[in-house]
Motif scaffolding. Structure first.
Motif, short mmCIF file in Angstrom:
data_model
loop_
_atom_site.label_atom_id
_atom_site.label_comp_id
_atom_site.label_asym_id
_atom_site.label_seq_id
_atom_site.Cartn_x
_atom_site.Cartn_y
_atom_site.Cartn_z
N VAL A 95 29.48 50.69 35.50
CA VAL A 95 29.99 51.53 36.59
C VAL A 95 29.71 50.88 37.94
O VAL A 95 30.59 50.82 38.82
CB VAL A 95 29.35 52.94 36.53
CG1 VAL A 95 29.73 53.76 37.75
CG2 VAL A 95 29.77 53.66 35.26
N VAL A 96 28.49 50.38 38.12
CA VAL A 96 28.16 49.70 39.37
C VAL A 96 29.05 48.47 39.54
O VAL A 96 29.56 48.19 40.63
CB VAL A 96 26.67 49.32 39.42
CG1 VAL A 96 26.36 48.54 40.68
CG2 VAL A 96 25.81 50.57 39.34
N GLY A 97 29.28 47.75 38.45
CA GLY A 97 30.13 46.58 38.52
C GLY A 97 31.57 46.91 38.87
O GLY A 97 32.28 46.09 39.46
N SER A 98 32.01 48.11 38.53
CA SER A 98 33.40 48.48 38.78
C SER A 98 33.70 48.72 40.25
O SER A 98 34.87 48.86 40.63
CB SER A 98 33.77 49.74 37.98
OG SER A 98 33.08 50.88 38.48
N VAL A 99 32.67 48.77 41.10
CA VAL A 99 32.91 48.89 42.54
C VAL A 99 33.14 47.51 43.16
O VAL A 99 33.29 47.40 44.38
CB VAL A 99 31.75 49.62 43.26
CG1 VAL A 99 31.51 50.98 42.65
CG2 VAL A 99 30.47 48.79 43.23
N GLY A 100 33.19 46.48 42.32
CA GLY A 100 33.45 45.14 42.82
C GLY A 100 34.67 45.03 43.71
O GLY A 100 34.63 44.34 44.74
N GLY A 130 37.42 55.94 37.09
CA GLY A 130 37.95 55.84 35.74
C GLY A 130 36.99 55.12 34.81
O GLY A 130 36.76 55.57 33.67
N VAL A 131 36.41 54.02 35.28
CA VAL A 131 35.45 53.29 34.46
C VAL A 131 34.23 54.16 34.15
O VAL A 131 33.69 54.14 33.04
CB VAL A 131 35.03 51.98 35.16
CG1 VAL A 131 33.85 51.34 34.45
CG2 VAL A 131 36.20 51.01 35.22
N SER A 132 33.79 54.93 35.13
CA SER A 132 32.62 55.80 34.90
C SER A 132 32.89 56.81 33.79
O SER A 132 32.00 57.12 33.00
CB SER A 132 32.24 56.51 36.20
OG SER A 132 33.20 57.50 36.54
N LEU A 133 34.11 57.31 33.70
CA LEU A 133 34.45 58.25 32.64
C LEU A 133 34.43 57.57 31.27
O LEU A 133 34.13 58.21 30.25
CB LEU A 133 35.83 58.85 32.88
CG LEU A 133 35.98 59.76 34.11
CD1 LEU A 133 37.41 60.29 34.20
CD2 LEU A 133 34.98 60.92 34.07
N SER A 153 24.30 41.78 41.30
CA SER A 153 25.22 41.01 40.47
C SER A 153 26.65 41.23 40.92
O SER A 153 27.46 40.28 40.98
CB SER A 153 25.07 41.37 38.99
OG SER A 153 25.53 42.70 38.73
N THR A 154 26.99 42.47 41.26
CA THR A 154 28.34 42.76 41.75
C THR A 154 28.60 42.07 43.08
O THR A 154 29.66 41.47 43.30
CB THR A 154 28.53 44.28 41.90
OG1 THR A 154 28.30 44.91 40.64
CG2 THR A 154 29.93 44.61 42.38
N ALA A 155 27.62 42.14 43.98
CA ALA A 155 27.76 41.48 45.28
C ALA A 155 27.86 39.97 45.13
O ALA A 155 28.63 39.31 45.84
CB ALA A 155 26.59 41.85 46.18
N SER A 156 27.11 39.40 44.17
CA SER A 156 27.12 37.96 43.96
C SER A 156 28.50 37.49 43.50
O SER A 156 29.08 36.54 44.06
CB SER A 156 26.06 37.58 42.92
OG SER A 156 26.06 36.20 42.67
N MET A 157 29.05 38.14 42.48
CA MET A 157 30.36 37.74 41.96
C MET A 157 31.46 37.99 43.00
O MET A 157 32.39 37.19 43.15
CB MET A 157 30.67 38.51 40.68
CG MET A 157 31.95 38.10 40.00
SD MET A 157 31.85 36.43 39.32
CE MET A 157 33.30 36.39 38.28
N SER A 158 31.35 39.09 43.74
CA SER A 158 32.35 39.40 44.76
C SER A 158 32.34 38.35 45.87
O SER A 158 33.40 37.90 46.32
CB SER A 158 32.10 40.79 45.34
OG SER A 158 32.18 41.79 44.34
N THR A 159 31.14 37.97 46.30
CA THR A 159 31.03 36.94 47.34
C THR A 159 31.57 35.61 46.84
O THR A 159 32.27 34.89 47.56
CB THR A 159 29.57 36.78 47.78
OG1 THR A 159 29.06 38.05 48.21
CG2 THR A 159 29.46 35.79 48.93
N GLY A 160 31.25 35.27 45.59
CA GLY A 160 31.77 34.04 45.01
C GLY A 160 33.28 34.03 44.93
O GLY A 160 33.93 33.01 45.18
N THR A 161 33.87 35.18 44.60
CA THR A 161 35.33 35.27 44.52
C THR A 161 35.97 35.02 45.88
O THR A 161 36.93 34.26 46.01
CB THR A 161 35.74 36.66 43.99
OG1 THR A 161 35.25 36.83 42.66
CG2 THR A 161 37.26 36.83 43.99
#
Length: 334
Positions: A95-100, A130-133, A153-161
């Motif tokens: 769920v946290v990752g889905s806010v990427g 939706g992912v949370s559900l 982890s989400t911030a890391s991948m988002s910044t890398g993208t």
């Protein structure tokens, strides 16, 4: 040959779909409680394989840029992701990752000059809901360290993208080499951490070897090549909105292969998340203006050993212009 927009999006979407199989492969084939070793086996062999195929190393500023991107997309992302998965209940890490997408929207506005729209923000919120559900389960109190690791982890991948989109690629270098640089750098960063925390590698049977081969080749080498190829041709926001396909795939694989039931609420969440993913692809699709070669891209000259099939540099034309400068959106100036 030009790649149509639907085909490009479909190929890029194969990356998060592949990542959605990681949980099932890990639980069914790999040694238990070795997340760092698993991250190492995903990244380093895949990176070395792509380096052998590309046969080109970074030069100039691209040495440190490859290390930065490798740390953000691989070296920091993998350990933080596994730490959050171990410490958070149910699917909270997913769920946290889905806010990427929302992270990327903000970073794209800051680093790429792409102003967010209300539709984009709403679509990102719907995707996360939706992912949370789909993945969230009833659980006790949240672990603070696990929650911070999930956000990091989400911030890391988002910044890398976003940085991958901003920096582009050196002239004459395709996504195959760029992916190999990042995976190798990320794997080398994980290696000492895995040895320090988990000790010597475990004994592997045939099932584990097969599982690691799948993770290294299909789940990492091929998937990340498709992902970084997509980043080069789509907007950063379009690419990151494909991310929710990963937890959705994990839910489908759990239902089809592991006998996990899907409730009506989960099915409704899947429909919302998938609809948001599709909506996230509706955006600018135009060719870039006359190409301009940034100074930093001159650090690596075109390589005659570039493998067939790698995304072309200036020697490959599309619509009369170098393919490396055809942009899928209003990304950074090059």
């Amino acid at each position: 040959m030009a790649t149509s927009r639907p085909a490009l999006i479909t190929l890029t979407a194969l990356a998060p779909v592949s990542w959605g199989t990681t949980y099932a492969v890990t639980t069914e084939f790999l040694p238990a409680d070795r997340p760092l070793f698993t991250g190492l086996m995903r990244a380093l062999p895949a990176g070395l394989l792509l380096l052998a195929l590309a046969r080109v190393l970074p030069r100039g500023a691209w040495w440190w840029k490859s290390v930065v991107l490798g740390a953000l997309n691989i070296g920091a992302f993998f350990p933080l992701l596994f730490l959050s998965a171990y410490r958070l209940p149910g699917g909270m890490a997913a769920v946290v990752g889905s806010v990427g997408p929302l992270f990327v929207v903000g970073l794209a506005a800051l680093l790429l000059g792409q102003r967010p729209t209300r539709r984009t923000l709403l679509t990102g919120a719907v995707a996360a809901f939706g992912v949370s559900l789909v993945v969230l389960r009833a659980a006790g109190a949240l672990d603070a360290l696990g929650l911070l690791a999930a956000l990091a982890s989400t911030a890391s991948m988002s910044t890398g993208t976003v940085l991958t989109k901003r920096w582009g690629r050196p002239e004459g270098i395709g996504p195959l080499a760029l992916t190999g640089w990042q995976l190798t750098a990320g794997g080398l960063l994980i290696a000492p951490l895995a040895l320090l925390v988990e000790g010597a590698p475990p004994a592997l049977d045939g099932r584990a070897v097969g599982g690691y081969l799948y993770l290294a080749v299909a789940n990492t080498a091929v998937a990340y090549w498709l992902w970084f190829r997509g980043i080069g041709r789509l907007t950063a926001t379009q690419v990151t909105f494909l991310g929710p396909l990963s937890p959705l795939t994990a839910a489908v694989v759990g239902w089809a292969a592991l006998g996990q039931a899907l409730t009506p609420v989960q099915l409704a969440g899947m429909a919302l998340a998938f609809g948001a993913t599709v909506a996230g692809q509706i955006g600018p699709w135009r060719k870039a203006a006359a190409p301009r070669t940034p100074d930093f891209e001159r650090a690596v000259p075109p390589s005659s050993s570039q493998p067939a099939g790698a995304a072309a540099g200036p020697s490959s034309q599309r619509d009369g212009r170098p393919e490396a400068y055809v942009s899928a959106g209003p990304g950074p100036r090059r």
